[in-house]
Design a protein around this motif. Structure first.
Motif, PDB file in Angstrom:
ATOM      1  N   GLN A  14       1.820  30.859  66.736  1.00  6.87           N
ATOM      2  CA  GLN A  14       1.492  30.538  65.350  1.00  6.87           C
ATOM      3  C   GLN A  14       1.779  31.721  64.439  1.00  6.87           C
ATOM      4  O   GLN A  14       1.733  32.887  64.869  1.00  6.87           O
ATOM      5  CB  GLN A  14      -0.008  30.190  65.248  1.00  6.87           C
ATOM      6  N   MET A  15       2.021  31.402  63.185  1.00  3.61           N
ATOM      7  CA  MET A  15       2.179  32.444  62.168  1.00  3.61           C
ATOM      8  C   MET A  15       0.960  33.337  62.162  1.00  3.61           C
ATOM      9  O   MET A  15      -0.171  32.872  62.325  1.00  3.61           O
ATOM     10  CB  MET A  15       2.273  31.775  60.777  1.00  3.61           C
ATOM     11  N   GLY A  16       1.180  34.633  61.968  1.00  2.37           N
ATOM     12  CA  GLY A  16       0.074  35.566  61.870  1.00  2.37           C
ATOM     13  C   GLY A  16      -0.303  36.223  63.183  1.00  2.37           C
ATOM     14  O   GLY A  16      -0.994  37.240  63.200  1.00  2.37           O
ATOM     15  N   ASN A  17       0.142  35.614  64.298  1.00  3.10           N
ATOM     16  CA  ASN A  17      -0.181  36.194  65.607  1.00  3.10           C
ATOM     17  C   ASN A  17       0.658  37.446  65.879  1.00  3.10           C
ATOM     18  O   ASN A  17       1.651  37.717  65.208  1.00  3.10           O
ATOM     19  CB  ASN A  17       0.069  35.171  66.713  1.00  3.10           C
ATOM     20  N   ASP A  18       0.238  38.187  66.914  1.00  2.41           N
ATOM     21  CA  ASP A  18       0.981  39.354  67.394  1.00  2.41           C
ATOM     22  C   ASP A  18       1.500  39.023  68.789  1.00  2.41           C
ATOM     23  O   ASP A  18       0.759  38.482  69.612  1.00  2.41           O
ATOM     24  CB  ASP A  18       0.064  40.581  67.497  1.00  2.41           C
ATOM     25  N   LYS A  19       2.761  39.366  69.041  1.00  2.00           N
ATOM     26  CA  LYS A  19       3.335  39.069  70.357  1.00  2.00           C
ATOM     27  C   LYS A  19       4.248  40.200  70.803  1.00  2.00           C
ATOM     28  O   LYS A  19       4.758  40.975  69.979  1.00  2.00           O
ATOM     29  CB  LYS A  19       4.156  37.771  70.321  1.00  2.00           C
ATOM     30  N   SER A  20       4.481  40.266  72.111  1.00  2.00           N
ATOM     31  CA  SER A  20       5.374  41.274  72.682  1.00  2.00           C
ATOM     32  C   SER A  20       6.412  40.635  73.578  1.00  2.00           C
ATOM     33  O   SER A  20       6.142  39.621  74.239  1.00  2.00           O
ATOM     34  CB  SER A  20       4.577  42.289  73.511  1.00  2.00           C
ATOM     35  N   ARG A  63       6.607  45.576  60.834  1.00  2.00           N
ATOM     36  CA  ARG A  63       5.823  44.728  61.740  1.00  2.00           C
ATOM     37  C   ARG A  63       6.433  44.746  63.143  1.00  2.00           C
ATOM     38  O   ARG A  63       5.790  44.350  64.107  1.00  2.00           O
ATOM     39  CB  ARG A  63       5.810  43.270  61.232  1.00  2.00           C
ATOM     40  N   PHE A  64       7.696  45.178  63.228  1.00  2.00           N
ATOM     41  CA  PHE A  64       8.388  45.258  64.506  1.00  2.00           C
ATOM     42  C   PHE A  64       8.262  46.690  65.027  1.00  2.00           C
ATOM     43  O   PHE A  64       8.676  47.637  64.341  1.00  2.00           O
ATOM     44  CB  PHE A  64       9.872  44.915  64.360  1.00  2.00           C
ATOM     45  N   SER A  65       7.705  46.845  66.221  1.00  5.62           N
ATOM     46  CA  SER A  65       7.589  48.194  66.759  1.00  5.62           C
ATOM     47  C   SER A  65       8.091  48.214  68.201  1.00  5.62           C
ATOM     48  O   SER A  65       7.514  47.572  69.081  1.00  5.62           O
ATOM     49  CB  SER A  65       6.145  48.707  66.673  1.00  5.62           C
ATOM     50  N   PRO A  66       9.182  48.923  68.425  1.00  7.98           N
ATOM     51  CA  PRO A  66       9.692  49.070  69.793  1.00  7.98           C
ATOM     52  C   PRO A  66       8.930  50.186  70.502  1.00  7.98           C
ATOM     53  O   PRO A  66       8.420  51.115  69.869  1.00  7.98           O
ATOM     54  CB  PRO A  66      11.148  49.467  69.571  1.00  7.98           C
ATOM     55  N   ILE A  78       5.674  42.607  67.964  1.00  9.10           N
ATOM     56  CA  ILE A  78       5.791  42.081  66.603  1.00  9.10           C
ATOM     57  C   ILE A  78       4.409  41.693  66.108  1.00  9.10           C
ATOM     58  O   ILE A  78       3.714  40.889  66.731  1.00  9.10           O
ATOM     59  CB  ILE A  78       6.724  40.850  66.536  1.00  9.10           C
ATOM     60  N   ASN A  79       4.000  42.293  65.003  1.00  4.95           N
ATOM     61  CA  ASN A  79       2.704  41.991  64.386  1.00  4.95           C
ATOM     62  C   ASN A  79       2.869  40.929  63.304  1.00  4.95           C
ATOM     63  O   ASN A  79       3.934  40.799  62.687  1.00  4.95           O
ATOM     64  CB  ASN A  79       2.115  43.242  63.729  1.00  4.95           C
ATOM     65  N   SER A  80       1.793  40.203  63.066  1.00  8.69           N
ATOM     66  CA  SER A  80       1.716  39.268  61.923  1.00  8.69           C
ATOM     67  C   SER A  80       2.974  38.418  61.808  1.00  8.69           C
ATOM     68  O   SER A  80       3.689  38.446  60.798  1.00  8.69           O
ATOM     69  CB  SER A  80       1.512  40.049  60.615  1.00  8.69           C
ATOM     70  N   ASP A  85      10.755  35.051  61.629  1.00  8.20           N
ATOM     71  CA  ASP A  85      10.937  35.834  62.855  1.00  8.20           C
ATOM     72  C   ASP A  85      11.455  34.959  63.991  1.00  8.20           C
ATOM     73  O   ASP A  85      11.850  35.477  65.043  1.00  8.20           O
ATOM     74  CB  ASP A  85       9.618  36.489  63.282  1.00  8.20           C
ATOM     75  N   SER A  86      11.450  33.655  63.793  1.00 11.12           N
ATOM     76  CA  SER A  86      11.961  32.747  64.820  1.00 11.12           C
ATOM     77  C   SER A  86      13.434  33.047  65.071  1.00 11.12           C
ATOM     78  O   SER A  86      14.248  33.037  64.141  1.00 11.12           O
ATOM     79  CB  SER A  86      11.814  31.287  64.383  1.00 11.12           C
TER      80      SER A  86
END
Lengths: 113, 113
Positions: A14-20, A63-66, A78-80, A85-86
């Motif tokens: 979902q929008m707003g989530n953080d994923k790796s 929001r993107f952090s490697p 990827i935050n928020s 971002d899809s």
């Protein structure tokens, strides 16, 4: 053995989530990359690390952090998450100093709802 | 070939014919170029590269031509086979850091039996 492997292969969130997304290469290469491919197949470089040091940082939202814990791994957090971002995110590595040949993983398809 | 439109350019050829895929690049200072092949659901795969001090390079069934005057690249595939069906990208290496690849929009090659 897969040379450049990424996990997960598919990610729906979902929008707003953080994923790796995680990437590992077993080629012994020093340099790793993240590329983003949009729905029109356009491939764009995001980041590159050489032996754990950031060497390329294209204009990417912070929001993107490697993160590269060692030279065989390069993760992307990827935050928020936003709808835009899809995409399919490709990890790649390069080993030979005199060539730009990149070895790409199979991609991680991120869908943000 | 390279397109500024929204749709992926397409090329359809009969098995056994030769294919020519064209690409225009933007940076006259670029001195290294690569062709990649991307099959459906997979990551891009290196085909052949060429440096700007050459105007032609041959591989197995493939030839890359470089015209620096008009900033144009082409990939010729001899005796095209169904397994050659894929999206083909040209990429220019931007700057002195190898692997900083700026990809073209891609061309969908379809080979008919």
């Amino acid at each position: 053995d897969t040379a450049v492997s990424q996990t997960p292969k598919y990610l729906v969130t979902q929008m707003g989530n953080d994923k790796s997304i995680k990437c590992e290469q077993n080629l012994g290469h020093d340099t790793m990359y993240w590329y983003k491919q949009d729905s029109k197949k356009f491939l764009k470089i995001m980041f590159s690390y050489n032996n754990k040091e950031l060497i390329i940082n294209e204009t990417v939202p912070n929001r993107f952090s490697p993160k590269s814990p060692d030279k065989a791994h390069l993760n992307l957090h990827i935050n928020s998450l936003e709808l835009g971002d899809s995409a399919v995110y490709f990890c790649a590595s390069r080993g030979l100093a005199w060539t730009g040949e990149l070895f790409f993983g199979e991609g991680s398809r991120l869908t943000v709802l | 070939g390279e397109s500024v439109g929204l749709h992926l350019p397409t090329l359809s050829v009969q098995e056994g014919d030769n294919s020519i895929i064209n690409c225009a690049y933007s940076n006259s200072a670029s001195d290294y170029f690569i062709w990649y092949k991307q099959e459906s659901g997979k990551g891009p795969q290196f085909i052949i590269d060429i440096r700007s001090n050459m105007d032609k390079r041959q591989g197995q069934r493939v030839t890359v031509l470089l015209n620096k005057t008009v900033k144009h690249l082409s990939l010729q595939i001899a005796a095209t086979q169904p397994g050659d069906s894929a999206v083909y990208f040209c990429a220019e290496n931007v700057g002195s850091t190898l692997g900083r690849l700026y990809f073209g929009r891609g061309t969908q090659l379809t080979v008919w039996p």
